[in-house]
Write an enzyme that holds these catalytic residues in place. Structure first.
Site, PDB file in Angstrom:
ATOM      1  N   CYS A  88       0.837  -1.204   0.000  1.00 34.64           N
ATOM      2  CA  CYS A  88       0.000   0.000   0.000  1.00 34.64           C
ATOM      3  C   CYS A  88       0.876   1.260   0.000  1.00 34.64           C
ATOM      4  CB  CYS A  88      -0.996  -0.039   1.157  1.00 34.64           C
ATOM      5  SG  CYS A  88      -2.379   1.118   0.968  1.00 34.64           S
ATOM      6  N   HIS A 196      -3.737  -4.847  -0.438  1.00 33.63           N
ATOM      7  CA  HIS A 196      -3.226  -5.465   0.787  1.00 33.63           C
ATOM      8  C   HIS A 196      -3.202  -6.983   0.624  1.00 33.63           C
ATOM      9  CE1 HIS A 196      -3.123  -1.982   3.553  1.00 33.63           C
ATOM     10  NE2 HIS A 196      -4.058  -1.508   2.736  1.00 33.63           N
ATOM     11  N   GLU A 198      -2.103  -9.118   2.687  1.00 30.58           N
ATOM     12  CA  GLU A 198      -2.433  -9.743   3.973  1.00 30.58           C
ATOM     13  C   GLU A 198      -3.935  -9.811   4.213  1.00 30.58           C
ATOM     14  OE1 GLU A 198      -2.323  -5.368   5.066  1.00 30.58           O
ATOM     15  OE2 GLU A 198      -1.439  -6.702   3.570  1.00 30.58           O
TER      16      GLU A 198
END
Length: 216
Positions: A88, A196, A198
């Site tokens: 990001c 993202h 994750e």
């Protein structure tokens, strides 16, 4: 092998660490994941991760505030050729400049400016929040065997700005949000995602696993 997640007061450190730990467990060679604000520890790691959330200028100030960190990661990535993953705003910091509210100098690892996204469809809201498929512009080992394209898996975005790269060759993939949005960039041993990983479930985990296997 060790993976340093850089702590400079910005980013989803816990989520990023958990995702990289999970991906590391899937590999044949064990890799230790740790969060650090110590430049020496960051420099000594085999791989680095630069997360980031919020405004570009705030993230740059936070990184500069960790004495010696910019120098350590720049030496590790640009001179020692260690792999770096930016997430990001962490990826946006690779750029020459950020144009979010004020002009702020980036790390200048990838030429270009971080600019506000401007969807052609005025009904599309800013920030861009949600799931998008990715259109691949060129092949890269970190994208190996990933289900991409219009019928591929989705990545999770939360952002208002993206990196408008000066060199098209530095862009690996884009998303469509009323127009092209830079999704993945890479140059030399640095790679970064606007989305993202994750938070991108199986797709994100597979992408991280490929990064950990990558031997540039």
């Amino acid at each position: 092998m060790s993976i340093a997640i850089i702590d400079y007061g910005s980013g989803n450190l816990h989520s990023a660490a958990k995702a990289f730990e999970r991906a590391a467990r899937s590999l044949e060679d064990p890799q230790k994941v740790f969060v650090t604000s110590d430049p020496d520890q960051a420099y000594g790691a085999d791989r680095l991760v630069l997360p980031g959330v919020g405004a570009f200028a705030d993230c740059r100030r936070g990184l500069d505030a960790v004495n010696g960190m910019v120098e350590a990661i720049t030496e590790a990535v640009r001179v020692k050729a260690r792999p770096m993953f930016g997430i990001c705003v962490g990826m946006q910091l690779f750029a020459t400049r950020g144009k979010e509210h004020v002009i702020t100098q980036g790390l200048n690892w990838i030429g270009g400016d971080v600019e506000k996204i401007t969807p052609r469809d005025e009904s599309l809201k800013i920030p861009h929040m949600g799931w998008n498929t990715l259109d691949v512009l060129r092949e890269h080992p970190v994208l190996n065997k990933l289900p991409l394209g219009p019928k591929g898996q989705h990545a999770y975005f939360v952002h208002s700005y993206h990196l408008n790269a000066a060199n098209e060759a530095d862009v690996l993939a884009r998303a469509d949000y009323g127009g092209p949005v830079t999704a993945i960039v890479a140059k030399d041993t640095a790679i970064g995602t606007q989305f993202h990983p994750e938070k991108s479930q199986r797709f994100g985990l597979a992408l991280i696993s490929n990064f950990l296997r990558w031997k540039p």
